[in-house]
Design an enzyme around this catalytic site. Structure first.
Site, mmCIF file in Angstrom:
data_model
loop_
_atom_site.group_PDB
_atom_site.id
_atom_site.type_symbol
_atom_site.label_atom_id
_atom_site.label_comp_id
_atom_site.label_asym_id
_atom_site.label_seq_id
_atom_site.Cartn_x
_atom_site.Cartn_y
_atom_site.Cartn_z
ATOM 1 N N ARG A 1 -51.493 31.190 -39.810
ATOM 2 C CA ARG A 1 -52.667 30.964 -38.960
ATOM 3 C C ARG A 1 -53.239 32.295 -38.450
ATOM 4 O O ARG A 1 -52.497 33.147 -37.964
ATOM 5 C CB ARG A 1 -52.246 30.091 -37.763
ATOM 6 C CG ARG A 1 -53.303 29.860 -36.732
ATOM 7 C CD ARG A 1 -54.322 28.863 -37.196
ATOM 8 N NE ARG A 1 -55.209 28.474 -36.110
ATOM 9 C CZ ARG A 1 -56.319 27.771 -36.301
ATOM 10 N NH1 ARG A 1 -56.655 27.375 -37.524
ATOM 11 N NH2 ARG A 1 -57.082 27.448 -35.282
ATOM 12 N N GLU B 1 -25.173 -2.387 -21.168
ATOM 13 C CA GLU B 1 -25.630 -3.727 -20.765
ATOM 14 C C GLU B 1 -26.807 -3.571 -19.803
ATOM 15 O O GLU B 1 -27.007 -2.478 -19.256
ATOM 16 C CB GLU B 1 -24.490 -4.461 -20.040
ATOM 17 C CG GLU B 1 -23.270 -4.644 -20.913
ATOM 18 C CD GLU B 1 -22.169 -5.439 -20.231
ATOM 19 O OE1 GLU B 1 -22.278 -5.687 -19.008
ATOM 20 O OE2 GLU B 1 -21.221 -5.804 -20.931
ATOM 21 N N GLY C 1 -53.564 23.089 -30.767
ATOM 22 C CA GLY C 1 -53.972 21.677 -30.730
ATOM 23 C C GLY C 1 -53.405 20.869 -31.878
ATOM 24 O O GLY C 1 -53.176 19.660 -31.757
ATOM 25 N N GLU D 1 -25.426 8.641 -25.370
ATOM 26 C CA GLU D 1 -24.024 9.115 -25.406
ATOM 27 C C GLU D 1 -23.698 9.903 -24.132
ATOM 28 O O GLU D 1 -22.999 10.912 -24.159
ATOM 29 C CB GLU D 1 -23.762 9.937 -26.668
ATOM 30 C CG GLU D 1 -24.185 9.171 -27.909
ATOM 31 C CD GLU D 1 -23.161 9.121 -29.007
ATOM 32 O OE1 GLU D 1 -22.033 9.579 -28.797
ATOM 33 O OE2 GLU D 1 -23.510 8.588 -30.064
HETATM 34 C C1 LIG Z 1 -32.859 5.047 -28.350
HETATM 35 C C2 LIG Z 1 -31.612 4.645 -27.646
HETATM 36 C C3 LIG Z 1 -30.490 4.322 -28.388
HETATM 37 C C4 LIG Z 1 -29.323 3.894 -27.739
HETATM 38 N N1 LIG Z 1 -28.248 3.502 -28.490
HETATM 39 C C5 LIG Z 1 -27.166 2.953 -27.880
HETATM 40 C C6 LIG Z 1 -26.094 2.390 -28.649
HETATM 41 O O1 LIG Z 1 -26.110 2.420 -29.881
HETATM 42 N N2 LIG Z 1 -25.058 1.808 -27.975
HETATM 43 C C7 LIG Z 1 -25.015 1.739 -26.623
HETATM 44 O O2 LIG Z 1 -24.067 1.178 -26.084
HETATM 45 N N3 LIG Z 1 -26.018 2.274 -25.853
HETATM 46 C C8 LIG Z 1 -27.083 2.871 -26.456
HETATM 47 N N4 LIG Z 1 -28.116 3.378 -25.702
HETATM 48 C C9 LIG Z 1 -28.036 3.322 -24.249
HETATM 49 C C10 LIG Z 1 -27.772 4.680 -23.603
HETATM 50 O O3 LIG Z 1 -26.472 5.125 -23.890
HETATM 51 C C11 LIG Z 1 -28.052 4.521 -22.091
HETATM 52 O O4 LIG Z 1 -29.457 4.390 -21.954
HETATM 53 C C12 LIG Z 1 -27.524 5.676 -21.274
HETATM 54 O O5 LIG Z 1 -26.115 5.671 -21.268
HETATM 55 C C13 LIG Z 1 -28.009 5.644 -19.814
HETATM 56 O O6 LIG Z 1 -27.848 4.382 -19.247
HETATM 57 P P1 LIG Z 1 -29.112 3.683 -18.524
HETATM 58 O O7 LIG Z 1 -30.263 3.764 -19.463
HETATM 59 O O8 LIG Z 1 -28.693 2.339 -18.058
HETATM 60 O O9 LIG Z 1 -29.446 4.615 -17.300
HETATM 61 P P2 LIG Z 1 -28.761 4.580 -15.836
HETATM 62 O O10 LIG Z 1 -27.288 4.598 -15.978
HETATM 63 O O11 LIG Z 1 -29.378 3.486 -15.048
HETATM 64 O O12 LIG Z 1 -29.215 5.987 -15.255
HETATM 65 C C14 LIG Z 1 -30.538 6.228 -14.747
HETATM 66 C C15 LIG Z 1 -30.605 7.676 -14.254
HETATM 67 O O13 LIG Z 1 -29.645 7.873 -13.209
HETATM 68 C C16 LIG Z 1 -28.767 8.925 -13.558
HETATM 69 N N5 LIG Z 1 -27.414 8.633 -13.073
HETATM 70 C C17 LIG Z 1 -26.692 7.498 -13.244
HETATM 71 N N6 LIG Z 1 -25.491 7.616 -12.690
HETATM 72 C C18 LIG Z 1 -25.428 8.858 -12.158
HETATM 73 C C19 LIG Z 1 -24.426 9.595 -11.449
HETATM 74 N N7 LIG Z 1 -23.215 9.085 -11.201
HETATM 75 N N8 LIG Z 1 -24.715 10.862 -11.060
HETATM 76 C C20 LIG Z 1 -25.930 11.406 -11.323
HETATM 77 N N9 LIG Z 1 -26.912 10.766 -11.985
HETATM 78 C C21 LIG Z 1 -26.660 9.511 -12.399
HETATM 79 C C22 LIG Z 1 -28.806 9.000 -15.080
HETATM 80 O O14 LIG Z 1 -28.408 10.271 -15.559
HETATM 81 C C23 LIG Z 1 -30.265 8.701 -15.340
HETATM 82 O O15 LIG Z 1 -31.025 9.865 -15.165
HETATM 83 C C24 LIG Z 1 -29.284 3.839 -26.328
HETATM 84 C C25 LIG Z 1 -30.416 4.202 -25.583
HETATM 85 C C26 LIG Z 1 -31.564 4.583 -26.220
HETATM 86 C C27 LIG Z 1 -32.775 4.935 -25.394
#
Ligand SMILES: Cc1cc2nc3c(=O)[nH]c(=O)nc-3n(C[C@H](O)[C@H](O)[C@H](O)COP(=O)(O)OP(=O)(O)OC[C@H]3O[C@@H](n4cnc5c(N)ncnc54)[C@H](O)[C@@H]3O)c2cc1C
Length: 305
Positions: free
Chosen positions: A194, A54, A266, A289
């Site tokens: 190459r 979300e 390149g 994931e």
């Molecule tokens: C192409 C794509 C496809 C996707 N497909 C799906 C899907 O099908 N279904 C679905 O539900 N989601 C999906 N997602 C979402 C994805 O799972 C999330 O982007 C991911 O779980 C991270 O959440 P966030 O982007 O809100 O990052 P945030 O949770 O805001 O994290 C931001 C940064 O902070 C770090 N961080 C957060 N909490 C901690 C902690 N406790 N300790 C250390 N570091 C932390 C994270 O590792 C990251 O580097 C998709 C995303 C993309 C880009």
């Protein structure tokens, strides 16, 4: 998945993601749900999605803003899910909803079909890679779903999702190994063809060692991936092993693809060659994931118990 992603990082990913979310039905669904939804996905007639993320809850889905409130026999869903793979094209989604407002881990999974009143999907543009699998946003506005659409045990959706993600992480690990192997294959072929300074690239020891280092890393990542997959086949998912495999393989894949691009010089930077696309596609693997940081939290928690 490995061979598909080796042949083409973009199409391989689209094939892998086409059935995303259905493992939840396979693992926790009723026989009727399996018959209605899985059969069509397996036949290639329907595309699915799994909606957990979300706007305000990404890595932390212990509590959600999307709610499911019981109303008579039915449930009424309200909220927004974002960054959802296949959202603009999926025929149905399995969505994780907060069952008790403000109560951590108290969540329920529901199947929502495309076309259900109040359920809308929109596409998110500007994605860096894996452009054959679109992502989008879902909005739920008083979406009524019947009780037969509830997946698994009411109130246990969070735990069902954790088990599902443990399985999905193995798939992403294999996806990364396939992409890395595909880049290595291409680098070897190019380095044999190459010529510079009157010699083939493979005749320079630096290039030979780069290829050897890439091969070592891909093989190590593959063995970890297969170990994690072997446990899944035995019906035993070991979360910390899955997290180790995903973190290692996705990091390796990024490095190997970067090195392969370097061998192309390149031309690696030009879209006519696959490496430019592999380089963008692989970047998703340590993000979805569960990010690598979250995987390390899982690993550390297990070892520091
Ligand atoms: C192409 C794509 C496809 C996707 N497909 C799906 C899907 O099908 N279904 C679905 O539900 N989601 C999906 N997602 C979402 C994805 O799972 C999330 O982007 C991911 O779980 C991270 O959440 P966030 O982007 O809100 O990052 P945030 O949770 O805001 O994290 C931001 C940064 O902070 C770090 N961080 C957060 N909490 C901690 C902690 N406790 N300790 C250390 N570091 C932390 C994270 O590792 C990251 O580097 C998709 C995303 C993309 C880009």
């Amino acid at each position: 998945i490995e061979e598909f992603c080796r042949a083409d990082s973009t199409l391989g990913t689209a094939v892998m993601v086409g059935s995303f979310g259905t493992d939840l039905i396979h693992m926790f669904g009723t026989e009727e749900q399996k018959k209605e939804y899985l059969t069509k996905v397996i036949r290639g007639e329907w595309i699915s999605s799994g909606a957990f993320t979300e706007p305000a809850h990404g890595s932390d889905i212990t509590i959600l803003d999307t709610t499911a409130r019981q109303d008579g026999e039915h449930y009424v869903i309200n909220g927004t899910k974002t960054l959802i793979s296949n959202a603009p094209i999926a025929d149905f989604t399995v969505v994780l909803c907060q069952a008790a407002p403000g109560e951590k881990y108290k969540q329920t999974l529901f199947i929502v079909k495309k076309g259900t009143k109040g359920f809308e999907a929109s596409k998110i543009e500007g994605k860096m890679g894996i452009r054959a699998s679109p992502i989008g946003e879902y909005s739920f506005s008083n979406v009524r779903v019947p009780p037969e659409n509830l997946v698994g045990v009411e109130g246990m959706g969070f735990y069902h999702t954790l088990e599902f993600l443990d399985l999905g992480r193995v798939a992403v690990t294999i996806q990364a190994v396939g992409m890395a192997q595909g880049a290595l294959d291409r680098a070897v072929k190019y380095a044999k063809e190459r010529e510079q300074f009157g010699r083939r690239l493979v005749d320079f020891q630096v290039i030979r060692h780069k290829i050897a280092d890439m091969a070592i890393q891909v093989e190590a990542a593959r063995l970890l991936a297969y170990k994690a997959a072997w446990y899944v086949d035995q019906g035993r998912i070991i979360p910390e092993l899955t997290s180790i495999a995903k973190t290692f393989a996705t990091g390796i894949a990024i490095r190997v693809i970067d090195e392969a691009l370097q061998i192309f010089g390149g031309y690696g930077y030009i879209a006519d060659y696959d490496l430019e696309r592999f380089y963008r596609d692989v970047r998703i693997t340590p993000l979805y994931e569960g990010t690598s940081e979250i995987q390390k939290n899982v690993i550390a928690k297990s070892f520091l118990r």
